[in-house]
Design a protein around this motif. Sequence first.
Motif, PDB file in Angstrom:
ATOM      1  N   PHE A 310      -9.865  -6.474   1.907  1.00 41.17           N
ATOM      2  CA  PHE A 310      -8.866  -7.216   1.122  1.00 41.17           C
ATOM      3  C   PHE A 310      -8.820  -8.656   1.730  1.00 41.17           C
ATOM      4  O   PHE A 310      -7.994  -9.259   1.964  1.00 41.17           O
ATOM      5  N   ALA A 328       0.952 -13.224  -3.185  1.00 43.31           N
ATOM      6  CA  ALA A 328       0.728 -12.893  -4.667  1.00 43.31           C
ATOM      7  C   ALA A 328       0.311 -14.123  -5.416  1.00 43.31           C
ATOM      8  O   ALA A 328      -0.775 -13.973  -6.159  1.00 43.31           O
ATOM      9  N   LEU A 333      -2.663 -12.157  -7.843  1.00 45.41           N
ATOM     10  CA  LEU A 333      -2.516 -10.717  -8.081  1.00 45.41           C
ATOM     11  C   LEU A 333      -1.260 -10.171  -8.141  1.00 45.41           C
ATOM     12  O   LEU A 333      -0.096 -10.887  -7.787  1.00 45.41           O
ATOM     13  N   PRO A 334      -1.038  -9.176  -8.774  1.00 43.61           N
ATOM     14  CA  PRO A 334       0.528  -8.651  -9.050  1.00 43.61           C
ATOM     15  C   PRO A 334       1.017  -8.259  -7.544  1.00 43.61           C
ATOM     16  O   PRO A 334       0.274  -7.880  -6.557  1.00 43.61           O
ATOM     17  N   HIS A 336       2.955  -6.050  -6.769  1.00 48.93           N
ATOM     18  CA  HIS A 336       2.931  -4.614  -6.064  1.00 48.93           C
ATOM     19  C   HIS A 336       1.455  -4.083  -5.320  1.00 48.93           C
ATOM     20  O   HIS A 336       1.534  -3.401  -4.494  1.00 48.93           O
ATOM     21  N   GLU A 337       0.568  -4.978  -6.047  1.00 49.99           N
ATOM     22  CA  GLU A 337      -0.819  -4.509  -5.462  1.00 49.99           C
ATOM     23  C   GLU A 337      -1.020  -5.209  -4.216  1.00 49.99           C
ATOM     24  O   GLU A 337      -1.378  -4.677  -3.285  1.00 49.99           O
ATOM     25  N   VAL A 338      -0.411  -6.407  -4.061  1.00 49.46           N
ATOM     26  CA  VAL A 338      -0.519  -7.266  -2.809  1.00 49.46           C
ATOM     27  C   VAL A 338       0.161  -6.288  -1.720  1.00 49.46           C
ATOM     28  O   VAL A 338      -0.233  -6.374  -0.564  1.00 49.46           O
ATOM     29  N   MET A 340       0.699  -3.248  -1.503  1.00 57.25           N
ATOM     30  CA  MET A 340      -0.075  -2.262  -1.097  1.00 57.25           C
ATOM     31  C   MET A 340      -1.398  -2.394  -0.084  1.00 57.25           C
ATOM     32  O   MET A 340      -1.311  -1.810   1.008  1.00 57.25           O
ATOM     33  N   GLN A 341      -1.888  -3.672  -0.551  1.00 58.78           N
ATOM     34  CA  GLN A 341      -2.820  -4.240   0.344  1.00 58.78           C
ATOM     35  C   GLN A 341      -2.491  -4.576   1.765  1.00 58.78           C
ATOM     36  O   GLN A 341      -3.052  -4.159   3.036  1.00 58.78           O
ATOM     37  N   ASP A 344      -1.830  -1.430   3.789  1.00 56.76           N
ATOM     38  CA  ASP A 344      -2.980  -0.649   4.219  1.00 56.76           C
ATOM     39  C   ASP A 344      -3.500  -1.730   5.740  1.00 56.76           C
ATOM     40  O   ASP A 344      -3.804  -1.318   6.700  1.00 56.76           O
TER      41      ASP A 344
END
Length: 364
Positions: A310, A328, A333-334, A336-338, A340-341, A344
Amino acid sequence: MTTLESWLILAAVPYLGGCRISKLLQYATPIELIEMPAEQLRAIGLSSAQVAALHNPKRQRIDHALIWAEQNNHTILTLDSPFYPALLKEISSAPPLLFVRGEDRWLREPQLAVIGSRSASLDGREAAYDFSAALVAANYVVTSGLALGIDGQAHYGALKNGGATVAVLGSGLNHIYPASHRTLASQIIEQGALVSEFWPDEKPRPQNFPRRNRVISGLSVGVLVIEAAERSGSLITARYALDQGRDVFALPGSIHNPGSRGCNALIKSGAKLVESPVDIFEEVGALTECAINSQMNLSLPQPENEELPFSAVLATVGKEAIPVDVVAERCKLPIHEVMMQLLDLELQGVVSTVPGGYIRTRRG
């Protein structure tokens, strides 16, 4: 009737804990207990309701557990099994059943528990990661409770450095808690084991976690506490460890930090103060001859050629706290995707949550 089925029926009887079941086993095996007349069962201490539950068990619960055990990487260990962890069997209230996902052999390897605050500081999280890395380098299995903060970093420190880790849950293994650690739990199944004394579908309840803590300490030769408030579940685990005859270690902290008061109190009460893994190895003995020499330096640098994931998100995070929405926006990027990254990356110890957003850790 199989031996496992008889154990499930016995364990499903209301208000029969590990201590009482151990006493009942002095009279007969689980199968023999199930076949005993009601009068004889009452004579050895069972109530009429317990006798009824033993003679007429709830088949749906029993059958569901048997089906669960047939799935890949699922195991139910009974107290009389030769594969039941020997150290845990020694405690006064050993669980009659252990539900396991992953390889149950890790429960029989020498383990050291690493536990601490859910709201740990950046330094505390890095210490959990680094100590766990050192412990697995000395061939110990790292055991913890899958909670946020110190627990999560302890598990990840073991996994990232090629070791095994055991997570003891305060819920059934069909309910991973906290939900944000589902990915971590999946990694542990592949490189260690999840274990619980609670039936697979049992949801997490507050009263379950002290019981979970006694299993964490019971499995381990010693318990390391990294950051704990004065009233903390970690201190409950430490007390269990002392009662079970296990070594207790604590990382000292500032007298001005509320998150260090629990550890400092443990040290005042006799826990061993540790500043590096060497202090632990000197007490319990390293499992490899080179452990003390190789771990004199606590910090474990990342390989220079390791490529962090990422990169777009990571490039926006620095030493100043940055909110998720700003990350974001900069990465296009959306949210919710940010998120999650970032989660992680946090599990890998690359970024950390602080008031106001995320910052890069020294590992990043």
